[in-house]
Design a protein around this motif. Structure first.
Motif, mmCIF file in Angstrom:
data_model
loop_
_atom_site.group_PDB
_atom_site.id
_atom_site.type_symbol
_atom_site.label_atom_id
_atom_site.label_comp_id
_atom_site.label_asym_id
_atom_site.label_seq_id
_atom_site.Cartn_x
_atom_site.Cartn_y
_atom_site.Cartn_z
ATOM 1 N N TYR A 156 7.857 8.237 2.565
ATOM 2 C CA TYR A 156 7.226 6.959 2.259
ATOM 3 C C TYR A 156 8.091 5.772 2.672
ATOM 4 O O TYR A 156 7.830 4.645 2.246
ATOM 5 C CB TYR A 156 6.889 6.898 0.760
ATOM 6 N N ASP A 157 9.102 6.031 3.522
ATOM 7 C CA ASP A 157 9.784 4.914 4.162
ATOM 8 C C ASP A 157 8.785 4.199 5.067
ATOM 9 O O ASP A 157 7.889 4.827 5.651
ATOM 10 C CB ASP A 157 10.978 5.409 4.986
ATOM 11 N N PHE A 184 0.828 -1.204 0.000
ATOM 12 C CA PHE A 184 0.000 0.000 0.000
ATOM 13 C C PHE A 184 0.866 1.259 0.000
ATOM 14 O O PHE A 184 0.612 2.200 -0.755
ATOM 15 C CB PHE A 184 -0.921 0.014 1.225
ATOM 16 N N ILE A 185 1.909 1.274 0.857
ATOM 17 C CA ILE A 185 2.774 2.449 0.939
ATOM 18 C C ILE A 185 3.483 2.695 -0.388
ATOM 19 O O ILE A 185 3.604 3.838 -0.850
ATOM 20 C CB ILE A 185 3.793 2.286 2.087
ATOM 21 N N ALA A 186 3.951 1.633 -1.034
ATOM 22 C CA ALA A 186 4.625 1.777 -2.325
ATOM 23 C C ALA A 186 3.673 2.331 -3.384
ATOM 24 O O ALA A 186 4.048 3.194 -4.184
ATOM 25 C CB ALA A 186 5.185 0.434 -2.762
ATOM 26 N N ALA A 187 2.426 1.830 -3.374
ATOM 27 C CA ALA A 187 1.443 2.322 -4.342
ATOM 28 C C ALA A 187 1.122 3.789 -4.083
ATOM 29 O O ALA A 187 0.963 4.581 -5.026
ATOM 30 C CB ALA A 187 0.171 1.477 -4.272
ATOM 31 N N ARG A 188 1.058 4.152 -2.801
ATOM 32 C CA ARG A 188 0.796 5.540 -2.449
ATOM 33 C C ARG A 188 1.946 6.451 -2.916
ATOM 34 O O ARG A 188 1.723 7.556 -3.420
ATOM 35 C CB ARG A 188 0.629 5.639 -0.929
ATOM 36 N N LYS A 189 3.154 5.961 -2.769
ATOM 37 C CA LYS A 189 4.335 6.714 -3.195
ATOM 38 C C LYS A 189 4.328 6.918 -4.709
ATOM 39 O O LYS A 189 4.578 8.031 -5.203
ATOM 40 C CB LYS A 189 5.596 5.967 -2.765
ATOM 41 N N PHE A 210 -7.373 6.124 6.121
ATOM 42 C CA PHE A 210 -8.537 5.231 6.108
ATOM 43 C C PHE A 210 -8.422 4.221 4.973
ATOM 44 O O PHE A 210 -8.755 3.046 5.138
ATOM 45 C CB PHE A 210 -9.810 6.063 5.957
ATOM 46 N N LYS A 211 -7.963 4.667 3.809
ATOM 47 C CA LYS A 211 -7.766 3.727 2.704
ATOM 48 C C LYS A 211 -6.758 2.644 3.100
ATOM 49 O O LYS A 211 -6.924 1.475 2.746
ATOM 50 C CB LYS A 211 -7.274 4.476 1.464
ATOM 51 N N PHE A 212 -5.735 3.059 3.829
ATOM 52 C CA PHE A 212 -4.745 2.093 4.313
ATOM 53 C C PHE A 212 -5.385 1.062 5.233
ATOM 54 O O PHE A 212 -5.158 -0.150 5.095
ATOM 55 C CB PHE A 212 -3.632 2.844 5.046
#
Length: 444
Positions: free
Chosen positions: A40-41, A18-23, A111-113
């Motif tokens: 985004y670490d 999720f974090i990678a996609a957000r980045k 919230f999406k996370f």
């Protein structure tokens, strides 16, 4: 770094994904923006998310859906905590309630996370349970992991005393006798259930654009058979909430693009019960010529004859067509009366029709057993029916009525010639093996 078991590793993969996609979504060129990329670490982003989650509040019922400036509380009430009622409501969503959030729109990514699913449940659901593998996946530091899980789980925790607001229109109406009793009041404006609206929206969208209904519509347009079911919602309306910024109302409202469907709330379309015009009148023919079909055909015929058309084939064909419209309308008029009333209705004292019209419109009375109350009338009825003069009498009454209406329409010259013609044209159904020939009698 502690060694993760397989399940905790699954959690970590989902979180990192999720974090990678957000980045990737936010940084178009991460290599040129190294400082922004550091946000985004893995641990940095989670720490920031745990801090920002308190800017959001989980909700099932949204205050700003009623009015954008409403300052009251949005509520998070699981369906199992609601009373069961006969009406459709949020209480029916047990096991499938979609959680909405309100608050700072800049924190909606948290919230999406938390909606990220692992093993069929959201990270929020696992956080509420205090899942050990989720904690291990979040951080190697047990204290930090515990704090983050509590922060995330706090999204659905009660947030103080609920408050209403004038713009939420929470108006109670006294329906009972005692204004000191809560049960004697009715709430006119319930808090808007975003959860229920979202479930209904998903159902309607599937009906309108789903694969099954699309196949059914294609089969209909191509005139091909289709074995499946077809669903439709008639008379839908759409209410847009939030204007150009639907996320300011709530997250689910943003996902719907502000679209909230309204079902048609219309009074039923009543179909008036047909009342045959056979009582308290001496003839039904005046009522017949007031029916839409007969009235329109008669007006067309009168206008055509008043135009003094040339005596040629086209004129005869046009006149014949209009005459047939009236004749067919008379057949349908009689058939409707016969199908609407039980045999023997003409025995009623309020039936003042001429005997020939009773014979025409109540022919099955001739087959009924004689009734002691109407013994003499029944015998006269059967004798007259068997004699068979009644179709001609009805035709003559019809011709007289039609001539009178044509004169009223301005055709003052109609007379015996037209009368004899109408008698020949009228179609009266009779229960005989061969059609009864119209016998023209001298006009009265």
């Amino acid at each position: 770094m502690q060694q993760l078991n397989a399940r905790a590793h699954t959690f970590r993969q989902a979180i990192a994904g999720f974090i990678a996609a957000r980045k990737d979504e936010k940084l178009k060129n991460p290599e040129q923006d190294a400082i922004s990329a550091q946000k985004y670490d893995y641990a940095t982003w989670l720490a920031d998310a745990a801090r920002r989650v308190n800017q959001l509040q989980a909700a099932t019922h949204i205050a700003k859906a009623t009015h954008s400036s409403a300052g009251g509380s949005s509520l998070y009430v699981p369906p199992e905590n609601l009373p069961c009622r006969a009406e459709i409501g949020t209480h029916m969503l047990k096991g499938m309630v979609p959680i909405d959030v309100v608050g700072n729109a800049a924190a909606l990514d948290v919230f999406k996370f938390l909606k990220t699913q692992v093993e069929g449940k959201t990270l929020l659901a696992w956080a509420e349970r205090g899942d050990a593998d989720l904690k291990a996946a979040l951080s190697d530091n047990p204290q930090m992991a515990e704090a983050w899980v509590k922060a995330f789980a706090g999204l659905v925790a009660p947030s103080g005393t609920a408050q209403s607001h004038a713009l939420m229109k929470q108006i109670y109406w006294l329906t009972g006798e005692n204004p000191l009793e809560d049960r004697d009041f009715c709430l006119l404006q319930p808090v808007f259930s975003s959860a229920l609206a979202h479930v209904i929206h998903a159902e309607i969208q599937d009906t309108r654009f789903g694969e099954q209904n699309t196949e059914a519509r294609n089969a209909f347009y191509k005139k091909q058979p289709y074995d499946g079911a077809y669903k439709d919602y008639k008379g839908l309306a759409v209410r847009k909430l939030g204007g150009t910024k639907p996320q300011n109302v709530s997250q689910l409202n943003s996902e719907r693009g502000g679209v909230n469907y309204l079902f048609a709330s219309l009074p039923p379309t009543w179909q008036s019960q047909y009342k045959p015009p056979v009582l308290n009148r001496t003839t039904v023919l005046s009522a017949f010529f007031k029916t839409k079909e007969a009235f329109v055909a008669l007006q067309k015929l009168a206008q055509f004859l008043k135009s003094d058309p040339a005596p040629n084939v086209e004129t005869r064909q046009k006149r014949t067509h209009l005459e047939q419209e009236i004749a067919f309308a008379l057949v349908e008029f009689a058939a409707l009366i016969k199908s609407s009333l039980p045999a023997g209705w003409s025995r009623a004292p309020a039936c003042e029709l001429a005997l020939c019209e009773k014979l025409w419109l109540d022919p099955e009375r001739s087959t009924l057993p004689e009734n002691d109350e109407f013994l003499e009338d029944d015998r006269l009825f059967k004798e007259a029916y068997a004699l068979g003069d009644w179709p001609d009498e009805v035709a003559q009454r019809f011709a007289n009525e039609l001539n009178a209406l044509l004169r009223k329409a301005g055709l003052v010259t109609v007379g015996n010639t037209e009368y004899e013609h109408w008698v020949q044209q009228v179609m009266i159904e009779a229960a005989w093996p061969v059609p009864v020939r119209r016998r023209v009698k001298e006009k009265i």
